[in-house]
Design an enzyme around this catalytic site. Structure first.
Site, PDB file in Angstrom:
ATOM      1  N   GLU A   1       7.984  -1.740   7.616  1.00  0.00           N
ATOM      2  CA  GLU A   1       7.093  -0.961   8.476  1.00  0.00           C
ATOM      3  C   GLU A   1       5.857  -1.772   8.861  1.00  0.00           C
ATOM      4  O   GLU A   1       5.406  -1.725  10.003  1.00  0.00           O
ATOM      5  CB  GLU A   1       6.656   0.334   7.775  1.00  0.00           C
ATOM      6  CG  GLU A   1       7.811   1.248   7.419  1.00  0.00           C
ATOM      7  CD  GLU A   1       8.392   0.984   6.034  1.00  0.00           C
ATOM      8  OE1 GLU A   1       8.956   1.935   5.472  1.00  0.00           O
ATOM      9  OE2 GLU A   1       8.292  -0.149   5.514  1.00  0.00           O
TER      10      GLU A   1
ATOM     11  N   ALA B   1       8.221 -14.815  -3.786  1.00  0.00           N
ATOM     12  CA  ALA B   1       8.393 -15.054  -5.220  1.00  0.00           C
ATOM     13  C   ALA B   1       7.219 -14.503  -6.025  1.00  0.00           C
ATOM     14  O   ALA B   1       7.391 -14.069  -7.159  1.00  0.00           O
ATOM     15  CB  ALA B   1       8.571 -16.547  -5.499  1.00  0.00           C
TER      16      ALA B   1
END
Length: 137
Positions: free
Chosen positions: A60, A51
């Site tokens: 990745e 958030a």
């Protein structure tokens, strides 16, 4: 780098499976990554949003963390998959993170649920990069 078709397909399946574990309630843009290490093992990761937007992390980075925790130290190839139809590449920060564990010749493959779309070397996506070799005295 020439990577066998069967390994590319294994990376694709792992990356797509990782997308299913994405935590992307804000963007609804699930990303998966699969990394092939120097021992031939595949490590998966998905994007995990927060958030507080800058506190999330990329697929990745998650896959790199899994690789390091499993004892891997070199990335031989990475496949990143998004939802399509646009081609997805590692962001700038992830390109630098990949550079920590690979050289300019690293194969980066882009895919979506329809299959492999395109590939590059890290040097093509991150030219004139700065890496660990620059810090050797």
């Amino acid at each position: 780098m020439n990577l066998a078709a069967d390994i590319q397909q294994r990376l694709l399946q792992a990356s797509l499976a990782a997308r299913a574990h994405s935590h992307s309630p804000y963007s609804r843009y699930a990303v998966g990554a699969a990394i092939l290490d120097e021992q031939g093992r595949i490590h998966m990761g998905a994007n995990i949003e927060n958030a507080a937007y800058p506190q999330g992390w990329c697929a990745e980075a998650t896959a790199l963390g899994a690789m390091v925790m499993a004892g891997g130290r070199q990335v031989r190839a990475v496949l990143v998959s998004g939802p399509g139809p646009d081609i997805i590449t590692p962001c700038g920060g992830c390109r630098q993170k990949l550079r920590e564990f690979a050289g300019p010749e690293l194969l980066i493959i882009a895919a979506d649920p329809g299959g492999i779309r395109q590939h590059w070397t890290l040097a093509e996506l991150l030219p004139y990069s700065f890496g660990p070799d620059h810090l050797k005295f």
